[in-house]
Design an enzyme around this catalytic site. Structure first.
Site, PDB file in Angstrom:
ATOM      1  N   SER A 167      46.212 -64.747 -13.145  1.00  0.00           N
ATOM      2  CA  SER A 167      45.922 -65.547 -11.959  1.00  0.00           C
ATOM      3  C   SER A 167      44.449 -65.911 -11.902  1.00  0.00           C
ATOM      4  CB  SER A 167      46.286 -64.780 -10.683  1.00  0.00           C
ATOM      5  OG  SER A 167      47.653 -64.845 -10.416  1.00  0.00           O
ATOM      6  N   ASP A 200      31.467 -69.119   0.692  1.00  0.00           N
ATOM      7  CA  ASP A 200      31.280 -69.685  -0.635  1.00  0.00           C
ATOM      8  C   ASP A 200      32.096 -70.958  -0.847  1.00  0.00           C
ATOM      9  OD1 ASP A 200      29.679 -67.523  -1.048  1.00  0.00           O
ATOM     10  OD2 ASP A 200      31.095 -66.438  -2.320  1.00  0.00           O
ATOM     11  N   HIS A 213      45.472 -64.289  -2.175  1.00  0.00           N
ATOM     12  CA  HIS A 213      45.494 -64.791  -3.551  1.00  0.00           C
ATOM     13  C   HIS A 213      44.830 -66.162  -3.703  1.00  0.00           C
ATOM     14  CE1 HIS A 213      47.307 -65.777  -7.492  1.00  0.00           C
ATOM     15  NE2 HIS A 213      47.398 -64.470  -7.633  1.00  0.00           N
ATOM     16  N   ALA A 218      54.950 -71.808 -16.563  1.00  0.00           N
ATOM     17  CA  ALA A 218      54.062 -71.847 -17.728  1.00  0.00           C
ATOM     18  C   ALA A 218      54.801 -72.162 -19.019  1.00  0.00           C
ATOM     19  CB  ALA A 218      53.329 -70.505 -17.860  1.00  0.00           C
ATOM     20  N   VAL A 254      52.247 -78.253 -20.057  1.00  0.00           N
ATOM     21  CA  VAL A 254      51.425 -77.424 -19.176  1.00  0.00           C
ATOM     22  C   VAL A 254      50.481 -76.576 -20.031  1.00  0.00           C
ATOM     23  CG1 VAL A 254      51.475 -75.485 -17.552  1.00  0.00           C
ATOM     24  CG2 VAL A 254      53.103 -77.365 -17.306  1.00  0.00           C
ATOM     25  N   ASP A 281      49.033 -72.379  -4.191  1.00  0.00           N
ATOM     26  CA  ASP A 281      48.893 -70.932  -4.066  1.00  0.00           C
ATOM     27  C   ASP A 281      49.307 -70.484  -2.660  1.00  0.00           C
ATOM     28  OD1 ASP A 281      47.531 -68.163  -4.482  1.00  0.00           O
ATOM     29  OD2 ASP A 281      47.137 -69.227  -6.348  1.00  0.00           O
ATOM     30  N   ASN A 327      51.697 -61.420 -16.279  1.00  0.00           N
ATOM     31  CA  ASN A 327      51.118 -60.146 -16.687  1.00  0.00           C
ATOM     32  C   ASN A 327      52.178 -59.112 -17.042  1.00  0.00           C
ATOM     33  OD1 ASN A 327      48.693 -61.353 -15.764  1.00  0.00           O
ATOM     34  ND2 ASN A 327      49.123 -60.600 -13.709  1.00  0.00           N
TER      35      ASN A 327
END
Length: 466
Positions: A292, A79, A108, A239, A244, A70, A227
């Protein structure tokens, strides 16, 4: 410019548009202090609705490394304390450990990472001990503030890439992606999360070796479908790569999202993609949407499975996720939901028949048939990236594609012969009809046929003989 060159340039142009898939931030981005973080934790509806809190009764992802390819992961986010087990930058523009947020959407990677393996943090009132197993429905004081990820005991590897804008490091996505995949595999990732996508279903041949390498090393790769809101009507690479696990997006009602998903035959499963939350670099939080965010939900479930059954193959992990999904849309597998809606509890608890094959295909088989055994590798894909982390898998070797079988080689010839024979038949029929029409015209007089049997003779002379 040759046709092949033009095609390569078109493919490269599409892939240069490779961007982090759907990290659409809502207007309410905030750097809220820790004291208010519990309100964000309460928004994680998918933990209960997707069966994740029930799946935690079986596994929380311990002893599994998940690579996040990413824009870099901020390991300083409260966190993510203790979550990162290593990292690298493959763009040439980030920090060596992959923790610098870079690219067109620098936030991202941290959004993805917190949803995947966030552990929350000590509540501000210090009246409770943080427990990653406590979900958002546990109530105030029962669990950590902040975001609890799907696999809160998993470890992350941050592999930073520069995507979505001109890379000051000089490396294209065609170089970065295969290098990132190979580094992740060599440094112990059992699951790879790729929340990025392109507008092209094709991928450069330089990617083949890296994805084949991951398949040969038994690594699960989970990727975002993309998207519609971002211009991806159809699923784009990576993808579309066989094997995958591609994730489509759902709206808050559990139906296929109009904006935060795309469609395609490579989709494996669907997961929540709207009204999501994630951590921001610097310690903040944000509402966001897109596949995502759906991708780390599924990648987290893959980590839970690999933790529970360490010897289970990648193909069996993928099969367990898709075979336990709740069918939605058209009966059976469809281009909107794939095999159905993610059910994490069933994926961890149901009895699933073993399989040796990945229900989403094999890049090895695809290369053998479509590349005709010619596996190209780029220097960037083959070279190992320097890292302080000791490789936990055997040293990388450039895989060689299996040569095509004689049957595979005969397919194009059979197709050509088939079409050639069909063409000759059509041509012969046309010639026959023209000659027949000419004879009928010559036999026709002012008051009718000169020879009433002429047409009968022509119909009997089917070979077109005079």
């Amino acid at each position: 410019m040759t046709r092949a060159t033009a095609r390569r340039r078109r493919t490269a142009s599409a892939l240069m548009a490779l961007a982090l898939a759907g990290g659409t931030l809502a207007a309410g981005v905030t750097a809220a202090p820790a004291a208010h973080a519990d309100a964000w934790r309460d928004k994680e509806y998918w933990l209960a609705e997707s069966g994740i809190t029930k799946a935690w009764e079986v596994s929380k992802g311990a002893n599994v490394k998940v690579a996040v390819i990413d824009s870099g992961v901020d390991g300083q986010h409260p966190d993510l304390a203790g979550v990162l087990a290593g990292g690298v930058d493959v763009s040439g523009a980030g920090s060596p450990d992959g923790q610098k947020s870079i690219g067109a959407k620098p936030e991202h990677g941290t959004l993805v990472a917190t949803m995947l393996a966030g552990r929350g943090h000590q509540p501000a009132d210090a009246t409770a001990t943080p427990s990653p197993s406590a979900g958002p429905s546990a109530g105030p004081g029962a669990g950590p503030d902040g975001i609890v990820g799907v696999a809160p005991e998993a470890q992350l590897l941050s592999v930073s890439t520069w995507l979505g804008s001109a890379n000051p490091g000089g490396k294209s996505d065609q170089d970065q992606i295969p290098q990132a995949v190979r580094w992740a595999v060599d440094n112990g990732a059992r699951v790879i999360n790729i929340s990025l996508g392109s507008t092209s279903p094709e991928w450069p041949q330089s990617w083949d070796a890296a994805f084949l390498y991951a398949e040969q090393k038994d690594v699960v790769i989970v990727a975002a479908a993309g998207n519609r809101g971002g211009g991806n009507i159809q699923v784009g690479a990576p993808a579309t790569i066989p094997g995958v696990l591609t994730v489509a997006g759902l709206d808050r009602n559990g139906t296929a999202s109009i904006d935060s998903s795309s469609q395609g035959i490579s989709i494996g499963v669907a997961a929540p993609a709207e009204n999501l939350i994630g951590g921001m670099p610097g310690g903040g939080y944000a509402d966001w949407a897109g596949t995502s965010g759906a991708t780390p939900i599924v990648a987290g479930v893959a980590a839970l499975i690999r933790s529970k059954w360490p010897e289970m193959t990648a193909s069996q992990v993928v099969n367990r996720i898709v075979s336990t999904a709740k069918d939605a849309g058209a009966p059976g597998k469809d281009p909107l939901y794939g095999f159905g809606v993610l059910d994490a509890e069933a994926a961890l608890k149901a009895d699933v028949a073993e399989t040796r094959t990945n229900p989403l295909g094999s890049i090895s088989d695809w290369i053998r048939v479509h590349r005709r055994g010619n596996l190209a590798t780029s220097p960037a894909a083959a070279a190992a990236t320097p890292s302080s982390a000791a490789p936990t898998l055997p040293e990388a070797t450039v895989p060689v594609a299996e040569p095509p079988s004689e049957l595979d080689g005969a397919v194009p010839a059979l197709v050509v012969l088939g079409f050639g024979g069909l063409f000759l038949c059509i041509l012969g029929a046309a010639v026959f009809q023209l000659r027949r029409a000419a004879r009928l015209a010559s036999a026709e007089g002012p008051d009718g046929p000169r020879n009433p049997d002429a047409g009968v003779r022509d119909s009997v002379n089917s070979g077109g003989k005079p």
